[in-house]
Design a protein around this motif. Sequence first.
Motif, PDB file in Angstrom:
ATOM      1  N   GLN A  84     -45.288  39.738 -17.943  1.00 27.88           N
ATOM      2  CA  GLN A  84     -45.478  39.819 -16.496  1.00 27.88           C
ATOM      3  C   GLN A  84     -46.934  40.143 -16.185  1.00 27.88           C
ATOM      4  OE1 GLN A  84     -43.976  43.303 -14.130  1.00 27.88           O
ATOM      5  NE2 GLN A  84     -42.745  41.723 -13.126  1.00 27.88           N
ATOM      6  N   VAL A  85     -47.535  39.358 -15.296  1.00 30.22           N
ATOM      7  CA  VAL A  85     -48.913  39.621 -14.870  1.00 30.22           C
ATOM      8  C   VAL A  85     -48.894  40.809 -13.916  1.00 30.22           C
ATOM      9  CG1 VAL A  85     -50.896  38.707 -13.621  1.00 30.22           C
ATOM     10  CG2 VAL A  85     -49.614  37.237 -15.191  1.00 30.22           C
ATOM     11  N   THR A  86     -49.689  41.830 -14.214  1.00 31.12           N
ATOM     12  CA  THR A  86     -49.694  43.061 -13.417  1.00 31.12           C
ATOM     13  C   THR A  86     -50.820  43.099 -12.387  1.00 31.12           C
ATOM     14  OG1 THR A  86     -51.014  44.154 -15.124  1.00 31.12           O
ATOM     15  CG2 THR A  86     -48.623  44.389 -15.269  1.00 31.12           C
ATOM     16  N   ASP A  87     -51.806  42.236 -12.549  1.00 30.50           N
ATOM     17  CA  ASP A  87     -52.924  42.205 -11.601  1.00 30.50           C
ATOM     18  C   ASP A  87     -53.310  40.757 -11.309  1.00 30.50           C
ATOM     19  OD1 ASP A  87     -55.100  42.718 -10.017  1.00 30.50           O
ATOM     20  OD2 ASP A  87     -56.127  44.046 -11.432  1.00 30.50           O
ATOM     21  N   PRO A  88     -52.441  40.032 -10.580  1.00 28.16           N
ATOM     22  CA  PRO A  88     -52.710  38.603 -10.332  1.00 28.16           C
ATOM     23  C   PRO A  88     -53.991  38.357  -9.543  1.00 28.16           C
ATOM     24  CG  PRO A  88     -50.858  39.375  -9.009  1.00 28.16           C
ATOM     25  CD  PRO A  88     -51.160  40.454 -10.000  1.00 28.16           C
ATOM     26  N   ASN A  89     -54.368  39.264  -8.654  1.00 30.16           N
ATOM     27  CA  ASN A  89     -55.582  39.076  -7.861  1.00 30.16           C
ATOM     28  C   ASN A  89     -56.826  39.014  -8.738  1.00 30.16           C
ATOM     29  OD1 ASN A  89     -54.188  39.041  -5.429  1.00 30.16           O
ATOM     30  ND2 ASN A  89     -54.333  41.259  -5.169  1.00 30.16           N
ATOM     31  N   LEU A  90     -56.810  39.766  -9.821  1.00 35.57           N
ATOM     32  CA  LEU A  90     -57.940  39.764 -10.740  1.00 35.57           C
ATOM     33  C   LEU A  90     -58.070  38.436 -11.483  1.00 35.57           C
ATOM     34  CD1 LEU A  90     -60.202  41.409 -12.248  1.00 35.57           C
ATOM     35  CD2 LEU A  90     -58.417  42.067 -13.896  1.00 35.57           C
ATOM     36  N   LEU A  91     -56.942  37.786 -11.718  1.00 37.20           N
ATOM     37  CA  LEU A  91     -56.916  36.612 -12.594  1.00 37.20           C
ATOM     38  C   LEU A  91     -56.877  35.274 -11.863  1.00 37.20           C
ATOM     39  CD1 LEU A  91     -54.344  37.856 -15.257  1.00 37.20           C
ATOM     40  CD2 LEU A  91     -56.812  38.204 -15.203  1.00 37.20           C
ATOM     41  N   THR A  92     -56.510  35.284 -10.597  1.00 38.93           N
ATOM     42  CA  THR A  92     -56.332  34.031  -9.850  1.00 38.93           C
ATOM     43  C   THR A  92     -57.578  33.146  -9.895  1.00 38.93           C
ATOM     44  OG1 THR A  92     -54.755  35.059  -8.334  1.00 38.93           O
ATOM     45  CG2 THR A  92     -55.832  33.047  -7.578  1.00 38.93           C
ATOM     46  N   GLY A  93     -57.364  31.880 -10.260  1.00 35.25           N
ATOM     47  CA  GLY A  93     -58.442  30.907 -10.260  1.00 35.25           C
ATOM     48  C   GLY A  93     -59.364  30.952 -11.457  1.00 35.25           C
ATOM     49  N   LYS A  94     -59.104  31.840 -12.399  1.00 38.85           N
ATOM     50  CA  LYS A  94     -60.011  32.008 -13.547  1.00 38.85           C
ATOM     51  C   LYS A  94     -59.555  31.186 -14.759  1.00 38.85           C
ATOM     52  CE  LYS A  94     -62.138  36.503 -12.630  1.00 38.85           C
ATOM     53  NZ  LYS A  94     -61.763  36.678 -11.228  1.00 38.85           N
ATOM     54  N   HIS A  95     -60.515  30.939 -15.638  1.00 39.64           N
ATOM     55  CA  HIS A  95     -60.237  30.331 -16.940  1.00 39.64           C
ATOM     56  C   HIS A  95     -60.244  31.466 -17.956  1.00 39.64           C
ATOM     57  CE1 HIS A  95     -61.487  27.196 -20.229  1.00 39.64           C
ATOM     58  NE2 HIS A  95     -60.353  27.812 -20.519  1.00 39.64           N
ATOM     59  N   LEU A  96     -59.095  31.748 -18.544  1.00 37.75           N
ATOM     60  CA  LEU A  96     -58.950  32.869 -19.464  1.00 37.75           C
ATOM     61  C   LEU A  96     -58.882  32.397 -20.913  1.00 37.75           C
ATOM     62  CD1 LEU A  96     -56.246  35.025 -17.634  1.00 37.75           C
ATOM     63  CD2 LEU A  96     -58.738  35.182 -17.446  1.00 37.75           C
ATOM     64  N   LEU A  97     -59.440  33.205 -21.783  1.00 35.78           N
ATOM     65  CA  LEU A  97     -59.280  33.002 -23.224  1.00 35.78           C
ATOM     66  C   LEU A  97     -58.253  34.032 -23.695  1.00 35.78           C
ATOM     67  CD1 LEU A  97     -60.218  31.515 -25.799  1.00 35.78           C
ATOM     68  CD2 LEU A  97     -61.884  33.354 -26.136  1.00 35.78           C
ATOM     69  N   LEU A  98     -57.070  33.550 -24.032  1.00 33.53           N
ATOM     70  CA  LEU A  98     -55.970  34.397 -24.472  1.00 33.53           C
ATOM     71  C   LEU A  98     -56.007  34.491 -25.994  1.00 33.53           C
ATOM     72  CD1 LEU A  98     -53.297  35.924 -23.828  1.00 33.53           C
ATOM     73  CD2 LEU A  98     -52.140  33.694 -23.986  1.00 33.53           C
ATOM     74  N   VAL A  99     -56.034  35.711 -26.526  1.00 34.55           N
ATOM     75  CA  VAL A  99     -56.213  35.866 -27.972  1.00 34.55           C
ATOM     76  C   VAL A  99     -55.036  36.598 -28.612  1.00 34.55           C
ATOM     77  CG1 VAL A  99     -58.712  35.896 -27.656  1.00 34.55           C
ATOM     78  CG2 VAL A  99     -57.495  38.055 -27.877  1.00 34.55           C
ATOM     79  N   ASP A 100     -54.803  36.260 -29.863  1.00 37.39           N
ATOM     80  CA  ASP A 100     -53.777  36.898 -30.682  1.00 37.39           C
ATOM     81  C   ASP A 100     -54.268  36.889 -32.121  1.00 37.39           C
ATOM     82  OD1 ASP A 100     -51.424  38.201 -31.202  1.00 37.39           O
ATOM     83  OD2 ASP A 100     -50.113  36.480 -30.881  1.00 37.39           O
ATOM     84  N   ASP A 101     -53.519  37.530 -33.002  1.00 34.26           N
ATOM     85  CA  ASP A 101     -53.979  37.596 -34.389  1.00 34.26           C
ATOM     86  C   ASP A 101     -53.643  36.332 -35.176  1.00 34.26           C
ATOM     87  OD1 ASP A 101     -51.278  38.118 -34.380  1.00 34.26           O
ATOM     88  OD2 ASP A 101     -51.408  40.059 -35.368  1.00 34.26           O
ATOM     89  N   ILE A 102     -52.363  35.910 -35.144  1.00 30.87           N
ATOM     90  CA  ILE A 102     -51.941  34.769 -35.963  1.00 30.87           C
ATOM     91  C   ILE A 102     -51.187  33.754 -35.108  1.00 30.87           C
ATOM     92  CG2 ILE A 102     -50.612  34.025 -37.972  1.00 30.87           C
ATOM     93  CD1 ILE A 102     -50.812  36.876 -39.037  1.00 30.87           C
ATOM     94  N   LEU A 103     -51.461  32.484 -35.331  1.00 34.87           N
ATOM     95  CA  LEU A 103     -50.705  31.398 -34.706  1.00 34.87           C
ATOM     96  C   LEU A 103     -49.725  30.851 -35.733  1.00 34.87           C
ATOM     97  CD1 LEU A 103     -50.089  29.296 -32.529  1.00 34.87           C
ATOM     98  CD2 LEU A 103     -52.052  27.975 -33.362  1.00 34.87           C
ATOM     99  N   THR A 104     -48.438  30.986 -35.429  1.00 36.75           N
ATOM    100  CA  THR A 104     -47.404  30.413 -36.303  1.00 36.75           C
ATOM    101  C   THR A 104     -46.714  29.281 -35.527  1.00 36.75           C
ATOM    102  OG1 THR A 104     -45.960  32.256 -35.614  1.00 36.75           O
ATOM    103  CG2 THR A 104     -47.043  32.438 -37.755  1.00 36.75           C
ATOM    104  N   THR A 105     -45.642  29.601 -34.810  1.00 35.54           N
ATOM    105  CA  THR A 105     -44.987  28.568 -33.997  1.00 35.54           C
ATOM    106  C   THR A 105     -45.660  28.411 -32.641  1.00 35.54           C
ATOM    107  OG1 THR A 105     -43.415  30.112 -32.981  1.00 35.54           O
ATOM    108  CG2 THR A 105     -42.773  29.100 -35.081  1.00 35.54           C
ATOM    109  N   GLY A 106     -46.383  29.424 -32.201  1.00 39.26           N
ATOM    110  CA  GLY A 106     -47.022  29.385 -30.889  1.00 39.26           C
ATOM    111  C   GLY A 106     -46.126  29.872 -29.766  1.00 39.26           C
ATOM    112  N   ALA A 107     -44.949  30.413 -30.101  1.00 41.89           N
ATOM    113  CA  ALA A 107     -43.994  30.835 -29.078  1.00 41.89           C
ATOM    114  C   ALA A 107     -44.542  31.969 -28.215  1.00 41.89           C
ATOM    115  CB  ALA A 107     -42.683  31.263 -29.735  1.00 41.89           C
TER     116      ALA A 107
END
Length: 230
Positions: free
Chosen positions: A180-203
Motif C-alpha cells: 500500500q502506498v502511504t504517501d501518494p502525493n510524494l510519488l504522483t507523476g514521478k519515475h521511480l527506481l524500485l530496488v530489491d536484493d534478488i530477482l527470481t520470479t519477479g512476483a
Amino acid sequence: MKRFIIGLLDWLFPPLCAGCNHTLVQGETLICTVCLTSFPETDTHQLVDNAITYHFAGKATITYGFALYSLRKKSHLEQVIFAMKYKNQPQIGEILGQRYGNILHQISIIQSIDAIVAIPLHPKRFKERGYNQSDFFAQGLSASLNIPFYRSCIARIRYTPSQTTKNKVERMSNLQGAFQVTDPNLLTGKHLLLVDDILTTGATLSACTNALLAAGVAKVSVATIAVVEA
C-alpha cells in the motif's frame, strides 16, 4: 586505546570475506577484492529491451529493468547475499549499491529517474531480522547516483509466508494486496527506481510496481543486486 583494542580484536578474530571466507586485508570491508571482481556482472543496463524488462511481461509495466549480477547457486555471491540477509551484515547491500551506482551513472536513461524506493518488509519480518537489506542497497545507489531515496512511502500491509517453496502462480497470488502506498502525493507523476536484493520470479517486484502505478506513479523501473540464472 580504542584503536589498539580494535587492532587487537582484528588480530585475534580477523575479519573474513562474506563470500570466500578468506581473511580481509587492509582497505577491504566485508567482501574481498577477489570476490568483488569475480562476481558475474550482467549487461542489462546497456540494453533498454533486455531480459530483466522482458521478465515482467504480463505481470507489471516496467520501464527499465537492471540487475548487477547473475546469481549462480552455491557461489561466493550466493554466500555474500545470504550474509547480507540473514547474518546481520546489511552494509553489504550499501557496498553493492554504491558499486552498481558507479556503473549506472554512466548511462543516459538513469537521468529520468526521480527517486529510489526499496521493497519494504512487513513489520513482523522487520522485527525478526532487525533491518531491511533492500534499504541499504537503495542507500548505496542513492549516494552514488545522487538521486533521493524515499523511505516509508510504501508499506507491506499483509504478512506473507516465505516465497522460496512456492511456484510462480502461488507467489503472485500470495502477494495480491500486500503493498500500500502511504504517501501518494510524494510519488504522483514521478519515475521511480524500485530496488530489491534478488530477482527470481519477479512476483514481489510486480506486486509492488502495480501498487505504485495504481497510486499515480508515472513510471517504475527496477534494479536488483542479482538475478537468478535460469
